[in-house]
Motif scaffolding. Structure first.
Motif, PDB file in Angstrom:
ATOM      1  N   SER A 378       0.851  -1.191   0.000  1.00 36.10           N
ATOM      2  CA  SER A 378       0.000   0.000   0.000  1.00 36.10           C
ATOM      3  C   SER A 378       0.890   1.246   0.000  1.00 36.10           C
ATOM      4  CB  SER A 378      -0.919   0.018   1.225  1.00 36.10           C
ATOM      5  OG  SER A 378      -1.924  -0.970   1.126  1.00 36.10           O
ATOM      6  N   THR A 379       0.288   2.370  -0.388  1.00 37.04           N
ATOM      7  CA  THR A 379       1.007   3.639  -0.412  1.00 37.04           C
ATOM      8  C   THR A 379       0.226   4.657   0.390  1.00 37.04           C
ATOM      9  OG1 THR A 379       1.964   3.186  -2.591  1.00 37.04           O
ATOM     10  CG2 THR A 379       1.918   5.482  -1.869  1.00 37.04           C
ATOM     11  N   GLY A 380       0.895   5.271   1.371  1.00 32.53           N
ATOM     12  CA  GLY A 380       0.246   6.251   2.230  1.00 32.53           C
ATOM     13  C   GLY A 380       0.314   7.648   1.659  1.00 32.53           C
ATOM     14  N   HIS A 381       1.394   8.365   1.926  1.00 35.48           N
ATOM     15  CA  HIS A 381       1.550   9.757   1.491  1.00 35.48           C
ATOM     16  C   HIS A 381       2.796   9.824   0.607  1.00 35.48           C
ATOM     17  CE1 HIS A 381       1.654  13.991   1.277  1.00 35.48           C
ATOM     18  NE2 HIS A 381       1.342  14.305   2.525  1.00 35.48           N
ATOM     19  N   HIS A 382       2.625   9.555  -0.666  1.00 31.44           N
ATOM     20  CA  HIS A 382       3.756   9.457  -1.586  1.00 31.44           C
ATOM     21  C   HIS A 382       4.551  10.751  -1.708  1.00 31.44           C
ATOM     22  CE1 HIS A 382       6.008   8.926  -5.348  1.00 31.44           C
ATOM     23  NE2 HIS A 382       5.893   7.614  -5.145  1.00 31.44           N
ATOM     24  N   PRO A 383       3.899  11.917  -1.877  1.00 33.99           N
ATOM     25  CA  PRO A 383       4.688  13.149  -1.992  1.00 33.99           C
ATOM     26  C   PRO A 383       5.566  13.424  -0.774  1.00 33.99           C
ATOM     27  CG  PRO A 383       2.467  13.522  -2.769  1.00 33.99           C
ATOM     28  CD  PRO A 383       2.471  12.170  -2.122  1.00 33.99           C
ATOM     29  N   ALA A 384       5.140  12.969   0.388  1.00 38.43           N
ATOM     30  CA  ALA A 384       5.924  13.165   1.602  1.00 38.43           C
ATOM     31  C   ALA A 384       6.921  12.033   1.837  1.00 38.43           C
ATOM     32  CB  ALA A 384       4.998  13.292   2.812  1.00 38.43           C
ATOM     33  N   GLY A 385       6.925  11.041   0.957  1.00 39.88           N
ATOM     34  CA  GLY A 385       7.811   9.900   1.140  1.00 39.88           C
ATOM     35  C   GLY A 385       7.438   9.031   2.312  1.00 39.88           C
ATOM     36  N   SER A 386       6.164   9.010   2.666  1.00 42.38           N
ATOM     37  CA  SER A 386       5.698   8.317   3.863  1.00 42.38           C
ATOM     38  C   SER A 386       4.879   7.077   3.502  1.00 42.38           C
ATOM     39  CB  SER A 386       4.844   9.277   4.706  1.00 42.38           C
ATOM     40  OG  SER A 386       4.256   8.611   5.799  1.00 42.38           O
ATOM     41  N   GLU A 387       5.198   5.953   4.135  1.00 42.17           N
ATOM     42  CA  GLU A 387       4.449   4.699   3.994  1.00 42.17           C
ATOM     43  C   GLU A 387       4.330   4.279   2.527  1.00 42.17           C
ATOM     44  OE1 GLU A 387       1.543   4.626   7.845  1.00 42.17           O
ATOM     45  OE2 GLU A 387       0.884   5.871   6.180  1.00 42.17           O
ATOM     46  N   ILE A 388       5.446   4.221   1.842  1.00 47.75           N
ATOM     47  CA  ILE A 388       5.473   3.784   0.447  1.00 47.75           C
ATOM     48  C   ILE A 388       5.811   2.302   0.390  1.00 47.75           C
ATOM     49  CG2 ILE A 388       6.583   4.095  -1.796  1.00 47.75           C
ATOM     50  CD1 ILE A 388       7.062   7.020  -0.990  1.00 47.75           C
ATOM     51  N   ASP A 389       4.997   1.534  -0.327  1.00 48.00           N
ATOM     52  CA  ASP A 389       5.152   0.079  -0.431  1.00 48.00           C
ATOM     53  C   ASP A 389       5.144  -0.550   0.955  1.00 48.00           C
ATOM     54  OD1 ASP A 389       5.370  -2.323  -1.806  1.00 48.00           O
ATOM     55  OD2 ASP A 389       7.564  -2.312  -1.728  1.00 48.00           O
ATOM     56  N   ALA A 390       4.114  -0.231   1.710  1.00 44.77           N
ATOM     57  CA  ALA A 390       4.016  -0.657   3.107  1.00 44.77           C
ATOM     58  C   ALA A 390       2.745  -1.456   3.359  1.00 44.77           C
ATOM     59  CB  ALA A 390       4.028   0.580   4.012  1.00 44.77           C
ATOM     60  N   SER A 391       2.719  -2.131   4.492  1.00 47.75           N
ATOM     61  CA  SER A 391       1.457  -2.635   5.038  1.00 47.75           C
ATOM     62  C   SER A 391       0.859  -1.504   5.863  1.00 47.75           C
ATOM     63  CB  SER A 391       1.706  -3.851   5.933  1.00 47.75           C
ATOM     64  OG  SER A 391       2.223  -4.932   5.191  1.00 47.75           O
ATOM     65  N   ILE A 392      -0.410  -1.186   5.612  1.00 43.98           N
ATOM     66  CA  ILE A 392      -1.074  -0.092   6.323  1.00 43.98           C
ATOM     67  C   ILE A 392      -2.402  -0.609   6.843  1.00 43.98           C
ATOM     68  CG2 ILE A 392      -1.847   2.304   6.218  1.00 43.98           C
ATOM     69  CD1 ILE A 392      -0.049   2.746   3.818  1.00 43.98           C
ATOM     70  N   ILE A 393      -2.756  -0.224   8.042  1.00 46.27           N
ATOM     71  CA  ILE A 393      -3.883  -0.826   8.740  1.00 46.27           C
ATOM     72  C   ILE A 393      -5.212  -0.628   8.017  1.00 46.27           C
ATOM     73  CG2 ILE A 393      -4.234   1.190  10.229  1.00 46.27           C
ATOM     74  CD1 ILE A 393      -4.684  -2.565  11.158  1.00 46.27           C
ATOM     75  N   TYR A 394      -5.405   0.505   7.326  1.00 46.84           N
ATOM     76  CA  TYR A 394      -6.706   0.684   6.674  1.00 46.84           C
ATOM     77  C   TYR A 394      -6.871  -0.233   5.468  1.00 46.84           C
ATOM     78  CZ  TYR A 394      -3.874   4.380   4.367  1.00 46.84           C
ATOM     79  OH  TYR A 394      -2.884   5.096   3.753  1.00 46.84           O
ATOM     80  N   ALA A 395      -5.780  -0.650   4.844  1.00 41.09           N
ATOM     81  CA  ALA A 395      -5.904  -1.649   3.779  1.00 41.09           C
ATOM     82  C   ALA A 395      -6.452  -2.946   4.349  1.00 41.09           C
ATOM     83  CB  ALA A 395      -4.554  -1.887   3.118  1.00 41.09           C
ATOM     84  N   ASP A 396      -5.913  -3.376   5.488  1.00 44.16           N
ATOM     85  CA  ASP A 396      -6.399  -4.602   6.132  1.00 44.16           C
ATOM     86  C   ASP A 396      -7.863  -4.477   6.533  1.00 44.16           C
ATOM     87  OD1 ASP A 396      -3.799  -5.440   5.825  1.00 44.16           O
ATOM     88  OD2 ASP A 396      -3.536  -6.048   7.909  1.00 44.16           O
ATOM     89  N   TYR A 397      -8.239  -3.318   7.055  1.00 38.25           N
ATOM     90  CA  TYR A 397      -9.631  -3.106   7.477  1.00 38.25           C
ATOM     91  C   TYR A 397     -10.608  -3.308   6.314  1.00 38.25           C
ATOM     92  CZ  TYR A 397     -13.842  -0.639   9.061  1.00 38.25           C
ATOM     93  OH  TYR A 397     -15.141  -0.311   9.368  1.00 38.25           O
ATOM     94  N   TYR A 398     -10.351  -2.641   5.203  1.00 39.80           N
ATOM     95  CA  TYR A 398     -11.288  -2.731   4.086  1.00 39.80           C
ATOM     96  C   TYR A 398     -11.190  -4.070   3.353  1.00 39.80           C
ATOM     97  CZ  TYR A 398     -12.632   2.083   4.869  1.00 39.80           C
ATOM     98  OH  TYR A 398     -13.120   3.234   5.447  1.00 39.80           O
ATOM     99  N   TYR A 399     -10.051  -4.722   3.423  1.00 36.52           N
ATOM    100  CA  TYR A 399      -9.924  -6.069   2.863  1.00 36.52           C
ATOM    101  C   TYR A 399     -10.816  -7.035   3.632  1.00 36.52           C
ATOM    102  CZ  TYR A 399      -7.516 -10.414   1.400  1.00 36.52           C
ATOM    103  OH  TYR A 399      -7.203 -11.659   0.906  1.00 36.52           O
ATOM    104  N   TYR A 400     -10.737  -6.999   4.954  1.00 34.93           N
ATOM    105  CA  TYR A 400     -11.586  -7.868   5.778  1.00 34.93           C
ATOM    106  C   TYR A 400     -13.061  -7.535   5.533  1.00 34.93           C
ATOM    107  CZ  TYR A 400     -11.496 -11.249   9.682  1.00 34.93           C
ATOM    108  OH  TYR A 400     -11.572 -12.390  10.458  1.00 34.93           O
ATOM    109  N   GLU A 401     -13.377  -6.252   5.470  1.00 33.92           N
ATOM    110  CA  GLU A 401     -14.758  -5.850   5.225  1.00 33.92           C
ATOM    111  C   GLU A 401     -15.263  -6.393   3.897  1.00 33.92           C
ATOM    112  OE1 GLU A 401     -16.558  -1.733   6.092  1.00 33.92           O
ATOM    113  OE2 GLU A 401     -16.189  -1.662   3.928  1.00 33.92           O
ATOM    114  N   ALA A 402     -14.447  -6.258   2.856  1.00 36.85           N
ATOM    115  CA  ALA A 402     -14.868  -6.721   1.528  1.00 36.85           C
ATOM    116  C   ALA A 402     -15.071  -8.237   1.511  1.00 36.85           C
ATOM    117  CB  ALA A 402     -13.837  -6.300   0.486  1.00 36.85           C
TER     118      ALA A 402
END
Length: 419
Positions: A378-402
């Motif tokens: 997942s990618t968080g804040h690309h322009p800031a160089g933050s959480e690029i190619d990472a596991s991020i909790i909201y991806a997991d949340y919506y994956y489980y929901e789906a």
């Protein structure tokens, strides 16, 4: 005969050309039970890692596992305190509620309640920004749906009233980032993410919060629909308004590639948000608009690809541009709901697209034994160089929901798990 053959060849060429100009629609199989069992196991692994010195700190919420963490052998969640500044604080309690809904284990239910309780103070605190819906509806909202109690209702209604303080009636939207008014020179900024927070207002309105909360949600959705989008249905990340006239000043980005680009997660919030607003209002304008913002997203996925996960921004020209699994998770969940509101053929297309997204995520993006999250990339804040190619909790949340939504549909139950 020669003329007829030429006509047939011409027709065949046109049909072939049409197929080459859009993503392949062949459905990919999703083994829902296998994927849900995988999520269930990962939750157990994550909880074991969160237990420190014999106990848990329920005021610290999982946020990410970075690419550099994996390179250095770190496999557990990086946690952040459950403060108003941490907008992702509600997703981990939400994951636990989904896991409790799936497995029914009392231990998971207790953990869901304990992590959820650490966010109750938000109902009595002036809003830091608009993210109160993410914080409280993903936690207390799921708790209220799965294990209802009066105290949860009170927190949701109280927090909705706090969020309503950010609404500007002259403009017609909720202010997103008060801190950016001076910092960026944005008199009144509204970001696309804010659409998701309307769900808490709708729920609170139905459950003792009053008509005003409903009216604010509808007005915000209308104003955003009129000002936040380009003609093709793609959205700006940020709409900036004049506080005197109430008029739109400009549309810009904060986390996307450029002011004119289609940031994938921003578009996913639009798809999810307008699907939800139609559910709550049954206003056909919102249903038509949900389809418009969905169709531009689907149209712009890579042609003839079996990977239904988008680049972090559809317009990033770099050959090494990272993907954003979180956007695919949000869209997949939304499309499973939207598929039930449209005509049969469109509904079939949307459901197939959602299943293709989940299949791609499950085949190519699961973290497996590499770490305790469900997904990678997942990618968080690309322009800031933050959480690029990472596991991020909201991806997991919506994956489980789906996955839970798809399972309900396969069982012939309501997609939202209500009724």
């Amino acid at each position: 005969m020669i003329t007829m053959k030429r006509i047939n060849y011409k027709i065949g060429f046109v049909l072939l050309l049409g197929l080459c100009c859009r993503p392949v629609a062949a459905q990919q199989r999703v083994d829902v039970e296998k994927d849900l069992q995988y999520c269930h196991r990962q939750v157990a692994r994550a909880l074991a890692g969160l237990k420190k010195d014999g106990g848990w700190d329920y005021t610290r919420m999982p946020r990410n596992i970075l690419a550099e963490d994996l390179k250095e052998g770190r496999t557990e969640w990086n946690c952040r305190p459950a403060t108003p500044e941490e907008w992702c604080g509600g997703f981990w309690p939400g994951v636990l509620w989904y896991d409790y809904e799936y497995g029914g284990e009392a231990y998971i239910g207790r953990q869901a309640r304990n992590y959820t309780a650490s966010l109750a103070y938000l109902a009595d605190r002036d809003p830091y920004d608009h993210d109160l819906g993410f914080l409280v509806h993903c936690s207390f909202g799921n708790g209220m749906r799965i294990a209802p109690c009066a105290s949860y209702r009170d927190v949701i209604v109280g927090t909705a009233n706090q969020l309503a303080k950010l609404f500007n009636p002259r403009i017609g939207t909720i202010l997103s980032w008060p801190r950016e008014v001076e910092k960026q020179g944005w008199p009144h900024n509204t970001i696309m993410d804010n659409m998701i927070n309307l769900e808490m207002l709708f729920w609170a309105s139905r459950n003792g919060g009053g008509q005003n909360l409903y009216d604010i949600a509808v007005r915000h959705a209308e104003t955003t629909m009129n000002n936040h989008f380009r003609k093709d249905g793609s959205c700006y990340h940020v709409a900036v308004y004049d506080t005197v006239s109430g008029k739109l000043i400009k549309g810009v980005t904060h986390q996307g590639y450029s002011d004119r680009s289609m940031w994938a997660r921003g578009q996913s919030w639009a798809i999810y948000g307008y699907t939800m607003v139609y559910r709550e209002t049954r206003d056909p304008r919102f249903l038509a608009f949900a389809q418009k913002v969905t169709d531009v997203y689907l149209k712009r996925l890579p042609e003839r690809s079996d990977d239904w996960v988008p680049l972090w921004d559809f317009d990033d020209p770099s050959p090494s541009a990272p993907k954003d699994a979180s956007a695919a998770c949000v869209v997949a969940s939304a499309l499973l709901e939207l598929s039930g509101y449209v005509d049969v053929e469109k509904g079939r297309q949307y459901r197939e697209a959602a299943e293709n997204m989940l299949s791609s995520l499950s085949r190519n993006y699961q973290s497996g034994e590499r770490c305790v999250s469900f997904l990678l990339h997942s990618t968080g804040h690309h322009p800031a160089g933050s959480e690029i190619d990472a596991s991020i909790i909201y991806a997991d949340y919506y994956y489980y929901e789906a996955l839970l939504r798809l399972r309900r549909l396969q069982q012939g139950r309501p997609v939202l798990g209500i009724g």
